[in-house]
Design an enzyme around this catalytic site. Structure first.
Site, short mmCIF file in Angstrom:
data_model
loop_
_atom_site.label_atom_id
_atom_site.label_comp_id
_atom_site.label_asym_id
_atom_site.label_seq_id
_atom_site.Cartn_x
_atom_site.Cartn_y
_atom_site.Cartn_z
N CYS A 110 -29.29 -58.91 97.42
CA CYS A 110 -28.36 -60.05 97.55
C CYS A 110 -29.08 -61.39 97.61
O CYS A 110 -28.49 -62.43 97.32
CB CYS A 110 -27.50 -59.90 98.80
SG CYS A 110 -26.43 -58.47 98.75
N HIS A 248 -24.88 -66.85 102.38
CA HIS A 248 -24.48 -65.65 101.62
C HIS A 248 -23.12 -65.18 102.13
O HIS A 248 -22.84 -65.22 103.32
CB HIS A 248 -25.54 -64.56 101.86
CG HIS A 248 -25.23 -63.23 101.24
ND1 HIS A 248 -24.80 -63.10 99.95
CD2 HIS A 248 -25.28 -61.97 101.76
CE1 HIS A 248 -24.61 -61.82 99.68
NE2 HIS A 248 -24.89 -61.11 100.77
N ASN A 278 -18.19 -59.77 98.45
CA ASN A 278 -19.65 -59.93 98.38
C ASN A 278 -20.10 -59.67 96.94
O ASN A 278 -20.10 -58.53 96.49
CB ASN A 278 -20.30 -58.94 99.35
CG ASN A 278 -21.82 -59.05 99.36
OD1 ASN A 278 -22.40 -59.75 98.54
ND2 ASN A 278 -22.44 -58.33 100.28
O1 UT7 Z 1 -25.05 -58.12 101.52
C1 UT7 Z 1 -25.34 -57.02 102.33
C2 UT7 Z 1 -24.16 -56.08 102.39
N1 UT7 Z 1 -23.92 -55.51 103.68
C3 UT7 Z 1 -22.92 -55.90 104.49
O2 UT7 Z 1 -22.22 -56.83 104.22
C4 UT7 Z 1 -22.67 -55.07 105.73
C5 UT7 Z 1 -22.44 -55.81 106.97
N2 UT7 Z 1 -21.57 -55.05 107.87
C6 UT7 Z 1 -20.26 -55.24 107.91
O3 UT7 Z 1 -19.75 -56.10 107.22
C7 UT7 Z 1 -19.43 -54.42 108.87
O4 UT7 Z 1 -20.27 -53.63 109.68
C8 UT7 Z 1 -18.37 -53.52 108.15
C9 UT7 Z 1 -17.28 -54.40 107.54
C10 UT7 Z 1 -19.05 -52.70 107.07
C11 UT7 Z 1 -17.72 -52.57 109.15
O5 UT7 Z 1 -17.10 -53.30 110.20
P1 UT7 Z 1 -17.22 -52.79 111.69
O6 UT7 Z 1 -16.41 -53.69 112.52
O7 UT7 Z 1 -18.70 -52.69 112.00
O8 UT7 Z 1 -16.50 -51.37 111.64
P2 UT7 Z 1 -17.09 -49.96 112.04
O9 UT7 Z 1 -18.18 -49.54 111.10
O10 UT7 Z 1 -17.42 -50.00 113.51
O11 UT7 Z 1 -15.84 -49.01 111.83
C12 UT7 Z 1 -14.73 -49.07 112.72
C13 UT7 Z 1 -13.72 -48.03 112.28
C14 UT7 Z 1 -14.30 -46.63 112.05
O12 UT7 Z 1 -13.34 -45.69 112.49
P3 UT7 Z 1 -13.54 -44.94 113.91
O13 UT7 Z 1 -14.85 -44.22 113.77
O14 UT7 Z 1 -13.56 -46.03 114.92
O15 UT7 Z 1 -12.34 -44.06 113.97
C15 UT7 Z 1 -14.42 -46.53 110.55
O16 UT7 Z 1 -14.32 -45.20 110.08
O17 UT7 Z 1 -13.14 -48.43 111.01
C16 UT7 Z 1 -13.22 -47.32 110.10
N3 UT7 Z 1 -13.35 -47.87 108.74
C17 UT7 Z 1 -12.30 -48.23 108.01
N4 UT7 Z 1 -10.98 -48.19 108.24
C18 UT7 Z 1 -10.15 -48.65 107.27
C19 UT7 Z 1 -14.50 -48.13 108.05
N5 UT7 Z 1 -14.18 -48.65 106.86
C20 UT7 Z 1 -12.83 -48.73 106.79
C21 UT7 Z 1 -11.91 -49.17 105.80
N6 UT7 Z 1 -10.60 -49.11 106.09
N7 UT7 Z 1 -12.31 -49.67 104.62
#
Ligand code: UT7
Length: 360
Positions: A110, A248, A278
């Site tokens: 990125c 970014h 992104n």
């Molecule tokens: O340019 C580099 C690219 N990388 C990035 O941009 C990554 C940076 N990280 C992030 O943006 C965030 O960590 C995410 C958006 C990927 C995730 O957000 P989060 O607040 O850290 O969510 P989480 O991983 O803690 O997930 C919370 C819950 C989980 O369910 P449980 O285990 O609590 O039941 C996930 O399974 O949300 C669930 N989940 C979803 N639910 C609906 C994960 N993805 C989704 C989804 N829709 N798309």
């Protein structure tokens, strides 16, 4: 010698994939995606990445008023070149008629645009070239594992290009700080692409993004903040002298957390992740072009940019804008027409994800 940014152009393909479109084939919702990421939609490309880059480059050339024959170098910053060999830059050099230019690809994930901007600027500062085009462009939709909801919802296609020209005035990328976070390669990776792929049975090969969202989030904020602070202290520029912050665009929450830590009011921060998601190497040139179109960049402005990506690579750049904030000439460059919806374009990838997970 410095390297002023004298031209800019973006290209976002016309087909748009909304969060609700994704929710038709994946267990997710518009509400979840907007609240966790700020993303409302992403553009999906019906053409290869080089074609998006050609249009952005032609637009940037018209904007700058230069002749394509004056370009010495084109750097194509991207994770998603059409092919490994030959490089994609050579395709763009030929397509835009830059008959006196050479070109190379640069991939730091990125951060590729910021890294390429640093390389192009430093080559101009060193005197080996006078005019360069720096591109940040992606077609990430083809890389997505549409069976993985934690990553597939985050990315989009598009990007932009800038024209750099030698000047004695203190303009353009004044300084940059580039970092690599040790031992974080596994947090974000696409195993198997490149020569490793040759060892696989091509027909059974399935690319699946390794992605540790929460760890990336933490390192992204910390890495960009450290790079910004290092750069500010090295250049002697204070936080309140920064008139616009162009980070970014990976996740609105990452941008807001970083802005808070850097003590930037949000009205000083460019945020367009809602429109494009992104686009990896494409986010900063897209954000720059949007900020110019919206009149948010004014003559002589002091700007800070910051980026992070797989590697994990990080970086920050201090930019001093010149006098001109409007294109010198309008461009007629366009993509070929698109007669499919975004969902139709990605359907083969969705089908291949289904097949892959059903066979497991
Ligand atoms: O340019 C580099 C690219 N990388 C990035 O941009 C990554 C940076 N990280 C992030 O943006 C965030 O960590 C995410 C958006 C990927 C995730 O957000 P989060 O607040 O850290 O969510 P989480 O991983 O803690 O997930 C919370 C819950 C989980 O369910 P449980 O285990 O609590 O039941 C996930 O399974 O949300 C669930 N989940 C979803 N639910 C609906 C994960 N993805 C989704 C989804 N829709 N798309």
């Amino acid at each position: 010698m410095y390297a002023e940014i004298i031209g800019w152009g973006k290209c976002a393909p016309p087909a748009i994939l909304t969060n609700n479109d994704i929710a038709t084939f994946m267990d997710t919702s518009d509400e979840w995606i907007v609240s966790r990421t700020g993303i409302k939609q992403r553009h999906i490309s019906h053409v290869p990445c080089s074609e998006l880059a050609r249009v952005a480059t032609e637009r940037a050339i018209s904007c700058s008023g230069i002749d394509a024959k004056d370009i010495d170098l084109i750097i194509f910053g991207s994770n998603t070149p059409n092919e490994m060999v030959p490089n994609c830059a050579s395709k763009i050099v030929n397509a835009v008629g830059a008959t006196n230019a050479t070109g190379f690809d640069l991939n730091s994930a990125c951060t590729s645009f910021l890294y390429a901007l640093n390389v192009g600027t430093d080559m101009i500062k060193a005197g080996s070239i006078k005019t360069a085009v720096v591109i940040g462009m992606e077609k990430t939709s083809r890389l997505m594992d549409w069976g993985k909801r934690d990553s597939a919802i985050l990315f989009g296609d598009g990007g932009g290009a800038v024209v750099l020209q030698a000047t004695e005035k203190e303009l353009g990328l004044i300084d940059a700080k580039l970092n690599l976070v040790p031992n974080t390669r596994e947090m974000l990776s696409l195993p198997g692409f490149g020569m490793d792929m040759a060892d696989e049975d091509y027909k059974t090969y399935y690319s699946s993004l390794n992605f540790d969202g929460q760890e990336i989030f933490k390192h992204a904020v910390r890495g960009m903040q450290e790079a910004c602070n290092d750069l500010l202290s090295r250049t002697g520029v204070t936080q309140d002298e920064i008139e616009l912050f162009v980070p970014h665009q990976a996740n609105r929450r990452i941008i807001e957390t970083l802005a808070k830590r850097m003590k930037f009011d949000l009205d000083k921060v460019v945020i367009c992740v809602d429109k494009y998601a992104n686009t990896s190497a494409g986010t900063i040139p897209l954000a720059l072009c949007d900020a110019l179109e919206e009149g948010r960049i004014t003559a002589g402005m002091t700007m800070l940019t910051a980026s992070f990506g797989a590697g994990l690579t990080c970086g920050a750049g201090l930019i001093k804008w010149g006098e001109r904030t409007k294109p010198l000439e309008d461009s007629e460059a366009e993509l070929p027409p698109c007669n499919q919806t975004a969902l139709e374009i990605i359907q083969p990838s969705i089908d291949s994800a289904k097949k892959h997970y059903e066979s497991k």
